[in-house]
Motif scaffolding. Structure first.
Motif, PDB file in Angstrom:
ATOM      1  N   GLU A 113      -0.558   5.109 -13.738  1.00 17.98           N
ATOM      2  CA  GLU A 113      -2.004   5.117 -13.564  1.00 17.98           C
ATOM      3  C   GLU A 113      -2.450   4.191 -12.430  1.00 17.98           C
ATOM      4  O   GLU A 113      -3.354   4.533 -11.650  1.00 17.98           O
ATOM      5  CB  GLU A 113      -2.678   4.713 -14.879  1.00 17.98           C
ATOM      6  N   ALA A 114      -1.825   3.009 -12.306  1.00 22.57           N
ATOM      7  CA  ALA A 114      -2.228   2.061 -11.271  1.00 22.57           C
ATOM      8  C   ALA A 114      -1.953   2.617  -9.871  1.00 22.57           C
ATOM      9  O   ALA A 114      -2.798   2.518  -8.968  1.00 22.57           O
ATOM     10  CB  ALA A 114      -1.507   0.733 -11.470  1.00 22.57           C
ATOM     11  N   GLN A 115      -0.790   3.219  -9.667  1.00 21.53           N
ATOM     12  CA  GLN A 115      -0.466   3.792  -8.365  1.00 21.53           C
ATOM     13  C   GLN A 115      -1.346   5.004  -8.060  1.00 21.53           C
ATOM     14  O   GLN A 115      -1.820   5.174  -6.931  1.00 21.53           O
ATOM     15  CB  GLN A 115       1.010   4.188  -8.327  1.00 21.53           C
ATOM     16  N   ARG A 116      -1.566   5.857  -9.053  1.00 17.69           N
ATOM     17  CA  ARG A 116      -2.403   7.036  -8.834  1.00 17.69           C
ATOM     18  C   ARG A 116      -3.831   6.639  -8.467  1.00 17.69           C
ATOM     19  O   ARG A 116      -4.435   7.200  -7.553  1.00 17.69           O
ATOM     20  CB  ARG A 116      -2.407   7.901 -10.090  1.00 17.69           C
ATOM     21  N   SER A 117      -4.384   5.640  -9.161  1.00 12.13           N
ATOM     22  CA  SER A 117      -5.746   5.199  -8.871  1.00 12.13           C
ATOM     23  C   SER A 117      -5.851   4.618  -7.467  1.00 12.13           C
ATOM     24  O   SER A 117      -6.817   4.896  -6.730  1.00 12.13           O
ATOM     25  CB  SER A 117      -6.186   4.167  -9.909  1.00 12.13           C
ATOM     26  N   ALA A 118      -4.867   3.816  -7.077  1.00 13.24           N
ATOM     27  CA  ALA A 118      -4.905   3.224  -5.735  1.00 13.24           C
ATOM     28  C   ALA A 118      -4.821   4.293  -4.651  1.00 13.24           C
ATOM     29  O   ALA A 118      -5.545   4.236  -3.646  1.00 13.24           O
ATOM     30  CB  ALA A 118      -3.767   2.218  -5.589  1.00 13.24           C
ATOM     31  N   LEU A 119      -3.966   5.284  -4.829  1.00 14.78           N
ATOM     32  CA  LEU A 119      -3.830   6.350  -3.833  1.00 14.78           C
ATOM     33  C   LEU A 119      -5.107   7.178  -3.714  1.00 14.78           C
ATOM     34  O   LEU A 119      -5.557   7.498  -2.606  1.00 14.78           O
ATOM     35  CB  LEU A 119      -2.649   7.251  -4.205  1.00 14.78           C
ATOM     36  N   GLY A 126     -11.720   6.911   0.464  1.00  8.62           N
ATOM     37  CA  GLY A 126     -12.068   6.146   1.648  1.00  8.62           C
ATOM     38  C   GLY A 126     -12.312   4.670   1.378  1.00  8.62           C
ATOM     39  O   GLY A 126     -12.938   3.997   2.197  1.00  8.62           O
ATOM     40  N   ARG A 127     -11.795   4.143   0.284  1.00 11.92           N
ATOM     41  CA  ARG A 127     -11.997   2.728  -0.018  1.00 11.92           C
ATOM     42  C   ARG A 127     -10.922   1.902   0.681  1.00 11.92           C
ATOM     43  O   ARG A 127      -9.772   2.314   0.815  1.00 11.92           O
ATOM     44  CB  ARG A 127     -11.923   2.488  -1.530  1.00 11.92           C
ATOM     45  N   SER A 128     -11.305   0.705   1.098  1.00 18.78           N
ATOM     46  CA  SER A 128     -10.353  -0.195   1.743  1.00 18.78           C
ATOM     47  C   SER A 128      -9.501  -0.890   0.683  1.00 18.78           C
ATOM     48  O   SER A 128      -9.823  -0.892  -0.512  1.00 18.78           O
ATOM     49  CB  SER A 128     -11.083  -1.231   2.594  1.00 18.78           C
ATOM     50  N   VAL A 129      -8.412  -1.500   1.146  1.00 22.08           N
ATOM     51  CA  VAL A 129      -7.529  -2.213   0.234  1.00 22.08           C
ATOM     52  C   VAL A 129      -8.254  -3.385  -0.413  1.00 22.08           C
ATOM     53  O   VAL A 129      -8.098  -3.649  -1.611  1.00 22.08           O
ATOM     54  CB  VAL A 129      -6.269  -2.683   0.985  1.00 22.08           C
ATOM     55  N   ALA A 130      -9.064  -4.083   0.368  1.00 24.15           N
ATOM     56  CA  ALA A 130      -9.802  -5.220  -0.181  1.00 24.15           C
ATOM     57  C   ALA A 130     -10.803  -4.775  -1.244  1.00 24.15           C
ATOM     58  O   ALA A 130     -10.968  -5.437  -2.276  1.00 24.15           O
ATOM     59  CB  ALA A 130     -10.517  -5.960   0.949  1.00 24.15           C
ATOM     60  N   GLU A 131     -11.479  -3.650  -1.013  1.00 26.83           N
ATOM     61  CA  GLU A 131     -12.439  -3.146  -1.999  1.00 26.83           C
ATOM     62  C   GLU A 131     -11.747  -2.730  -3.293  1.00 26.83           C
ATOM     63  O   GLU A 131     -12.251  -2.996  -4.389  1.00 26.83           O
ATOM     64  CB  GLU A 131     -13.218  -1.971  -1.412  1.00 26.83           C
ATOM     65  N   ILE A 132     -10.594  -2.086  -3.163  1.00 28.09           N
ATOM     66  CA  ILE A 132      -9.851  -1.677  -4.363  1.00 28.09           C
ATOM     67  C   ILE A 132      -9.377  -2.899  -5.139  1.00 28.09           C
ATOM     68  O   ILE A 132      -9.436  -2.934  -6.377  1.00 28.09           O
ATOM     69  CB  ILE A 132      -8.666  -0.785  -3.968  1.00 28.09           C
TER      70      ILE A 132
END
Length: 259
Positions: A113-119, A126-132
Motif C-alpha cells: 500500500e505504501a509503494q502504491r500510494s507513493a507512485l 503530480g505531487r512532489s516528494v516533499a508534499e507526499i
C-alpha cells in the motif's frame, strides 16, 4: 419537530392520508413510482414543519399541495433532460480501458500500500516528494525509497525487467581428510590378528629391538623356568614375571598332585 406526542400525532396523520395522496398523485402523473416518491417527499417536508402544519385547519390539503409541487418539479426536470438529449443526441460511448491500463492497474494492486500510494500520488497526481512526505508524516528519504522500490517492482510485474534471482554462494571444498575405517579380519578362533588394535587401527611399528619381550606360554604341568635376562634387565638379576598361563598351569599341577 416535537416530542413523543407530536410523533404520535404525525404517525396517525401519515397512516390516515398516505394512501389518498399516492392515489391523487398517480392520477396526476400516470406513474405509480413517481407518485410514491413525490408522496414520500411531501410527508418528509410535513414532518420537518409539523409544529406549523399541525396547526392548519386542513393538514391533508397542505400535504396534497406539496406533493403536487414535488411531482411537477420532477416532471419538469425529466422533460428538460429529454429535450437536451434530443438536441445534443445520445452521449458518445466511452472506450473502455486498454490492455496496458488493465495490466498497470493489476500490477499496482499487487504492490504494498505504501509503494502504491507513493507512485500514484507522484506520477499520476503530480505531487512532489516533499508534499507526499509531509502528507504522510514520513521522511523525504522514505518516500524516495518507496518510489524506487515501487518502480522496480512494477518493471518486474509488467515484464519490462526480469526478476532478479540471488546467485548461490559458492562453497569451498573441505580440506579436512575423512578417516576411512579399516576392515579387521577375524580369525577362526575369533581373535584379532597380532598387530591390530580394537579400534581398527594398525599398531605402530616401533622398529626392531623395541618390541616388548613376552614369554611363551608353558604347557600344563611344566615347570616354570626362569627366563633369560634381557638387555634392559642387564645387571639387575631379575627374571620375567609369570603370566596368566603360567599361574593357571601351576594351579592345575597342584590340583593333580593332591588328587
Amino acid at each position: 419537530m416535537g416530542g413523543d406526542g407530536a410523533a404520535a400525532d404525525f404517525d396517525a396523520f401519515y397512516e390516515a392520508s398516505y394512501g389518498q395522496l399516492v392515489a391523487h398523485l398517480y392520477a396526476l402523473t400516470g406513474d405509480l413510482g413517481e407518485a410514491q416518491d413525490a408522496a414520500q417527499e411531501a410527508f418528509i417536508r410535513a414532518w420537518d414543519r409539523w409544529h406549523q402544519v399541525s396547526t392548519h385547519d386542513n393538514p391533508v390539503a397542505w400535504v396534497r399541495l406539496t406533493g403536487q409541487r414535488v411531482a411537477i418539479s420532477r416532471w419538469r426536470r425529466a422533460r428538460t433532460a429529454v429535450r437536451s438529449w434530443v438536441r445534443h443526441g445520445p452521449v458518445a460511448p466511452v472506450a473502455g480501458p486498454g490492455p496496458d491500463t488493465v495490466a498497470l492497474v493489476d500490477a499496482l494492486r499487487r504492490l504494498p500500500e505504501a509503494q502504491r500510494s507513493a507512485l500514484v500520488l507522484h506520477h499520476m497526481g503530480g505531487r512532489s516528494v516533499a508534499e507526499i512526505a509531509a502528507e504522510g508524516g514520513v521522511a523525504v528519504g522514505t518516500v524516495k525509497a518507496r518510489l524506487h522500490r515501487g518502480r522496480q517492482a512494477l518493471a518486474v510485474l509488467l515484464g519490462e525487467e526480469p526478476a532478479r534471482v540471488p546467485e548461490p554462494v559458492p562453497t569451498q571444498p573441505s580440506t579436512v581428510p575423512v578417516p576411512v575405517p579399516v576392515p579387521v579380519p577375524v580369525q577362526a578362533s575369533g581373535r584379532r590378528p597380532v598387530g591390530v588394535r580394537a579400534n581398527n587401527t594398525a599398531a605402530p611399528d616401533l622398529g626392531p629391538g623395541s618390541l616388548p619381550r613376552t614369554r611363551p606360554e608353558s604347557p600344563p604341568g611344566a615347570e616354570v623356568e626362569p627366563g633369560p635376562v634381557g638387555d634392559g634387565d642387564e645387571g639387575s638379576g631379575a627374571t620375567m614375571p609369570a603370566g596368566p598361563a603360567d599361574t593357571l598351569a601351576r594351579e592345575l599341577t597342584e590340583l593333580t598332585a593332591h588328587a
